[in-house]
Design a protein around this motif. Structure first.
Motif, PDB file in Angstrom:
ATOM      1  N   ILE A 103     -28.051-132.123 -35.979  1.00  0.00           N
ATOM      2  CA  ILE A 103     -28.244-132.002 -34.525  1.00  0.00           C
ATOM      3  C   ILE A 103     -29.471-131.151 -34.231  1.00  0.00           C
ATOM      4  CG2 ILE A 103     -27.289-130.882 -32.488  1.00  0.00           C
ATOM      5  CD1 ILE A 103     -24.654-132.009 -33.136  1.00  0.00           C
ATOM      6  N   ILE A 104     -29.603-130.022 -34.949  1.00  0.00           N
ATOM      7  CA  ILE A 104     -30.773-129.161 -34.708  1.00  0.00           C
ATOM      8  C   ILE A 104     -32.065-129.913 -35.052  1.00  0.00           C
ATOM      9  CG2 ILE A 104     -31.933-127.059 -35.459  1.00  0.00           C
ATOM     10  CD1 ILE A 104     -29.163-125.836 -35.867  1.00  0.00           C
ATOM     11  N   GLY A 105     -32.039-130.618 -36.200  1.00  0.00           N
ATOM     12  CA  GLY A 105     -33.226-131.370 -36.584  1.00  0.00           C
ATOM     13  C   GLY A 105     -33.556-132.459 -35.581  1.00  0.00           C
ATOM     14  N   GLY A 106     -32.535-133.162 -35.101  1.00  0.00           N
ATOM     15  CA  GLY A 106     -32.774-134.212 -34.115  1.00  0.00           C
ATOM     16  C   GLY A 106     -33.324-133.660 -32.820  1.00  0.00           C
ATOM     17  N   ALA A 107     -32.785-132.496 -32.383  1.00  0.00           N
ATOM     18  CA  ALA A 107     -33.296-131.879 -31.159  1.00  0.00           C
ATOM     19  C   ALA A 107     -34.758-131.484 -31.344  1.00  0.00           C
ATOM     20  CB  ALA A 107     -32.449-130.664 -30.782  1.00  0.00           C
ATOM     21  N   LEU A 108     -35.105-130.965 -32.530  1.00  0.00           N
ATOM     22  CA  LEU A 108     -36.503-130.596 -32.782  1.00  0.00           C
ATOM     23  C   LEU A 108     -37.408-131.829 -32.730  1.00  0.00           C
ATOM     24  CD1 LEU A 108     -36.316-127.926 -35.615  1.00  0.00           C
ATOM     25  CD2 LEU A 108     -36.947-127.612 -33.251  1.00  0.00           C
ATOM     26  N   VAL A 109     -36.952-132.925 -33.365  1.00  0.00           N
ATOM     27  CA  VAL A 109     -37.777-134.136 -33.375  1.00  0.00           C
ATOM     28  C   VAL A 109     -37.976-134.666 -31.960  1.00  0.00           C
ATOM     29  CG1 VAL A 109     -37.799-136.543 -34.080  1.00  0.00           C
ATOM     30  CG2 VAL A 109     -37.194-134.805 -35.721  1.00  0.00           C
ATOM     31  N   TYR A 110     -36.871-134.747 -31.200  1.00  0.00           N
ATOM     32  CA  TYR A 110     -36.996-135.301 -29.857  1.00  0.00           C
ATOM     33  C   TYR A 110     -37.785-134.370 -28.941  1.00  0.00           C
ATOM     34  CZ  TYR A 110     -35.847-137.734 -25.613  1.00  0.00           C
ATOM     35  OH  TYR A 110     -35.943-138.416 -24.444  1.00  0.00           O
ATOM     36  N   GLY A 111     -37.579-133.047 -29.100  1.00  0.00           N
ATOM     37  CA  GLY A 111     -38.361-132.097 -28.311  1.00  0.00           C
ATOM     38  C   GLY A 111     -39.842-132.217 -28.604  1.00  0.00           C
ATOM     39  N   THR A 112     -40.176-132.460 -29.882  1.00  0.00           N
ATOM     40  CA  THR A 112     -41.585-132.657 -30.240  1.00  0.00           C
ATOM     41  C   THR A 112     -42.156-133.880 -29.541  1.00  0.00           C
ATOM     42  OG1 THR A 112     -41.069-131.760 -32.392  1.00  0.00           O
ATOM     43  CG2 THR A 112     -43.146-132.885 -32.153  1.00  0.00           C
ATOM     44  N   ILE A 113     -41.365-134.964 -29.542  1.00  0.00           N
ATOM     45  CA  ILE A 113     -41.871-136.189 -28.906  1.00  0.00           C
ATOM     46  C   ILE A 113     -42.091-135.954 -27.417  1.00  0.00           C
ATOM     47  CG2 ILE A 113     -41.274-138.562 -28.362  1.00  0.00           C
ATOM     48  CD1 ILE A 113     -39.784-138.664 -31.007  1.00  0.00           C
ATOM     49  N   LEU A 114     -41.100-135.276 -26.763  1.00  0.00           N
ATOM     50  CA  LEU A 114     -41.229-135.008 -25.326  1.00  0.00           C
ATOM     51  C   LEU A 114     -42.447-134.137 -25.050  1.00  0.00           C
ATOM     52  CD1 LEU A 114     -37.693-134.304 -23.900  1.00  0.00           C
ATOM     53  CD2 LEU A 114     -39.108-136.313 -23.656  1.00  0.00           C
ATOM     54  N   ALA A 115     -42.597-133.034 -25.817  1.00  0.00           N
ATOM     55  CA  ALA A 115     -43.699-132.114 -25.582  1.00  0.00           C
ATOM     56  C   ALA A 115     -45.034-132.803 -25.815  1.00  0.00           C
ATOM     57  CB  ALA A 115     -43.556-130.899 -26.497  1.00  0.00           C
ATOM     58  N   TYR A 116     -45.100-133.602 -26.877  1.00  0.00           N
ATOM     59  CA  TYR A 116     -46.352-134.275 -27.179  1.00  0.00           C
ATOM     60  C   TYR A 116     -46.740-135.240 -26.066  1.00  0.00           C
ATOM     61  CZ  TYR A 116     -49.979-136.528 -29.844  1.00  0.00           C
ATOM     62  OH  TYR A 116     -51.180-136.994 -30.253  1.00  0.00           O
ATOM     63  N   SER A 117     -45.742-136.006 -25.565  1.00  0.00           N
ATOM     64  CA  SER A 117     -46.079-136.978 -24.521  1.00  0.00           C
ATOM     65  C   SER A 117     -46.495-136.263 -23.236  1.00  0.00           C
ATOM     66  CB  SER A 117     -44.906-137.908 -24.272  1.00  0.00           C
ATOM     67  OG  SER A 117     -43.793-137.187 -23.837  1.00  0.00           O
ATOM     68  N   SER A 118     -45.847-135.128 -22.896  1.00  0.00           N
ATOM     69  CA  SER A 118     -46.227-134.440 -21.662  1.00  0.00           C
ATOM     70  C   SER A 118     -47.624-133.832 -21.799  1.00  0.00           C
ATOM     71  CB  SER A 118     -45.202-133.362 -21.332  1.00  0.00           C
ATOM     72  OG  SER A 118     -45.279-132.323 -22.253  1.00  0.00           O
ATOM     73  N   VAL A 119     -47.944-133.255 -22.954  1.00  0.00           N
ATOM     74  CA  VAL A 119     -49.287-132.688 -23.150  1.00  0.00           C
ATOM     75  C   VAL A 119     -50.346-133.778 -23.063  1.00  0.00           C
ATOM     76  CG1 VAL A 119     -50.787-131.688 -24.915  1.00  0.00           C
ATOM     77  CG2 VAL A 119     -48.578-130.682 -24.458  1.00  0.00           C
ATOM     78  N   PHE A 120     -50.029-134.914 -23.704  1.00  0.00           N
ATOM     79  CA  PHE A 120     -50.972-136.026 -23.714  1.00  0.00           C
ATOM     80  C   PHE A 120     -51.209-136.560 -22.314  1.00  0.00           C
ATOM     81  CE2 PHE A 120     -52.031-140.503 -24.744  1.00  0.00           C
ATOM     82  CZ  PHE A 120     -53.161-140.243 -25.484  1.00  0.00           C
ATOM     83  N   LYS A 121     -50.118-136.596 -21.519  1.00  0.00           N
ATOM     84  CA  LYS A 121     -50.236-137.110 -20.156  1.00  0.00           C
ATOM     85  C   LYS A 121     -51.114-136.191 -19.313  1.00  0.00           C
ATOM     86  CE  LYS A 121     -46.543-139.157 -18.806  1.00  0.00           C
ATOM     87  NZ  LYS A 121     -45.134-139.219 -18.393  1.00  0.00           N
ATOM     88  N   GLN A 122     -50.960-134.861 -19.501  1.00  0.00           N
ATOM     89  CA  GLN A 122     -51.787-133.915 -18.749  1.00  0.00           C
ATOM     90  C   GLN A 122     -53.263-134.116 -19.069  1.00  0.00           C
ATOM     91  OE1 GLN A 122     -50.559-129.952 -19.532  1.00  0.00           O
ATOM     92  NE2 GLN A 122     -49.140-129.875 -17.810  1.00  0.00           N
ATOM     93  N   GLU A 123     -53.566-134.275 -20.367  1.00  0.00           N
ATOM     94  CA  GLU A 123     -54.978-134.427 -20.727  1.00  0.00           C
ATOM     95  C   GLU A 123     -55.547-135.719 -20.171  1.00  0.00           C
ATOM     96  OE1 GLU A 123     -55.399-134.005 -24.862  1.00  0.00           O
ATOM     97  OE2 GLU A 123     -55.227-131.828 -24.808  1.00  0.00           O
ATOM     98  N   GLU A 124     -54.679-136.742 -20.099  1.00  0.00           N
ATOM     99  CA  GLU A 124     -55.137-138.000 -19.539  1.00  0.00           C
ATOM    100  C   GLU A 124     -55.408-137.845 -18.047  1.00  0.00           C
ATOM    101  OE1 GLU A 124     -52.658-141.656 -19.528  1.00  0.00           O
ATOM    102  OE2 GLU A 124     -53.763-141.985 -21.378  1.00  0.00           O
ATOM    103  N   ALA A 125     -54.564-137.033 -17.358  1.00  0.00           N
ATOM    104  CA  ALA A 125     -54.742-136.848 -15.931  1.00  0.00           C
ATOM    105  C   ALA A 125     -55.997-136.042 -15.626  1.00  0.00           C
ATOM    106  CB  ALA A 125     -53.515-136.146 -15.341  1.00  0.00           C
ATOM    107  N   ASP A 126     -56.465-135.255 -16.597  1.00  0.00           N
ATOM    108  CA  ASP A 126     -57.663-134.468 -16.347  1.00  0.00           C
ATOM    109  C   ASP A 126     -58.889-135.348 -16.170  1.00  0.00           C
ATOM    110  OD1 ASP A 126     -56.453-132.111 -16.310  1.00  0.00           O
ATOM    111  OD2 ASP A 126     -56.798-131.602 -18.412  1.00  0.00           O
ATOM    112  N   TYR A 127     -58.874-136.516 -16.774  1.00  0.00           N
ATOM    113  CA  TYR A 127     -60.041-137.376 -16.674  1.00  0.00           C
ATOM    114  C   TYR A 127     -60.188-137.981 -15.295  1.00  0.00           C
ATOM    115  CZ  TYR A 127     -60.885-137.073 -21.634  1.00  0.00           C
ATOM    116  OH  TYR A 127     -61.182-136.615 -22.879  1.00  0.00           O
ATOM    117  N   ASP A 128     -59.086-138.087 -14.546  1.00  0.00           N
ATOM    118  CA  ASP A 128     -59.160-138.723 -13.235  1.00  0.00           C
ATOM    119  C   ASP A 128     -59.915-137.848 -12.241  1.00  0.00           C
ATOM    120  OD1 ASP A 128     -57.868-140.876 -14.157  1.00  0.00           O
ATOM    121  OD2 ASP A 128     -55.873-140.193 -13.551  1.00  0.00           O
TER     122      ASP A 128
END
Lengths: 179, 134
Positions: B109-134
């Protein structure tokens, strides 16, 4: 439009608390409840499949198992949820100018069938809890199968309600849940 | 700009470490008790963002700025929530039936939460950087 007379106070407060993000949260919540419901029942089914005789007396097999009968209420609730959510909600209201009054009538009939399936699933799970588990005075360990079945159907119904509310509140000027 | 890319690289390195630790936990939870069923948790959490990614392109065209309710997007969110809850519920159910040990349950469970949290954090960071270009 003239929907203001449908506003009751809990509905209104819910609508006020709901912004655009509320719809998203509601749908995530409904999905989580859906998975929780099914895993509650699957837990009982897996537990029953792996139940073994007590160690001190290996001659006694478990007196009851989760069989096909236990799956039926959940399947009914699932079908009802599917039917309810496949219906276009504007068509049920019948005020968007679709014109065809027979279509509204048919949509309401299917909505009724869906809700009847969900209520039937809930009633069936309570029936199974009483007839299969409580009446035979089984130990608490086996009563859990029946409780899991009832909570599965309650959670499925809650999931459908949350999904319905979050999908119909979202359009900002129509807060009514009148069916 | 240079500092921003530097912070981005740091974030990526940190997230990749967290992801590796998450997978390590899940694989250890399988290997320590030599029961490979908890590996399904890793699969579940990797698949969790997929419905949102698929259905996010359906339903709204480029000109609608508001989030109007559209069926496919809702379906994607519903399936995503279902898969996430499945990832947490699966080890608990397996533990309840004595198929895996409680230690393996906690670690997966801890490992799964870490993996999913990584995916969420990565996608949100990526989305912010994409929004900076607009």
């Amino acid at each position: 439009s003239s929907n203001d007379d449908h506003l009751s106070s809990p509905c209104l407060s819910l609508a006020r608390a709901t912004t655009r993000g509320g719809r998203t949260i509601g749908i995530y919540l409904a999905g989580g409840l859906f998975a929780l419901a099914n895993w509650t029942f699957l837990d009982a089914a897996i537990l029953s499949a792996h139940a073994h005789a007590p160690y001190e007396d290996p001659q006694i097999p478990p007196p009851v198992h989760v069989g096909f009968v236990d799956w039926v209420p959940g399947i009914c609730s699932l079908l009802g949820m599917l039917v309810v959510n496949l219906i276009d909600k504007d068509r049920v209201r019948g005020e968007e100018g679709f014109g065809d009054s027979r279509a509204v009538w048919r949509a309401r009939l299917f909505l009724f069938i869906g809700f009847a399936l969900m209520a039937g699933g809930l009633a069936g799970s309570v029936t199974i809890l009483v007839l299969k588990y409580v009446m035979k005075e089984l130990p608490e360990q086996f009563l859990y199968y029946g409780y899991a079945n009832v909570s599965q159907n309650v959670a499925l119904m809650l999931s459908a309600v949350v999904l319905w509310i979050s999908q119909s509140v979202s359009s900002e000027y129509e807060y009514n849940l009148s069916i | 700009l240079n500092m921003a890319t530097h912070a981005g690289i740091k974030t990526v390195i940190l997230l990749s470490f967290v992801l590796a630790v998450g997978f390590l936990m899940i694989i250890l939870s399988c290997a320590l008790w030599s029961n490979w069923l908890p590996l399904l948790v890793a699969l579940t959490f990797v698949l969790a963002p997929l419905p949102n990614a698929i259905f996010s392109h359906c339903g709204n065209d480029d000109f609608t700025t508001d989030y109007e309710g559209s069926g496919p997007i809702d379906l994607g969110r519903f399936i995503t929530a279902t898969v996430v809850v499945t990832g947490f519920a699966l080890p608990l159910v397996l533990t309840h039936s004595d198929i895996i040990r409680p230690g393996a349950c906690a670690m997966s469970i801890i490992g799964g939460a870490l993996v999913y949290g990584t995916i969420l954090a990565y996608s949100s960071v990526f989305k912010q950087e994409e929004a900076d270009y607009d």
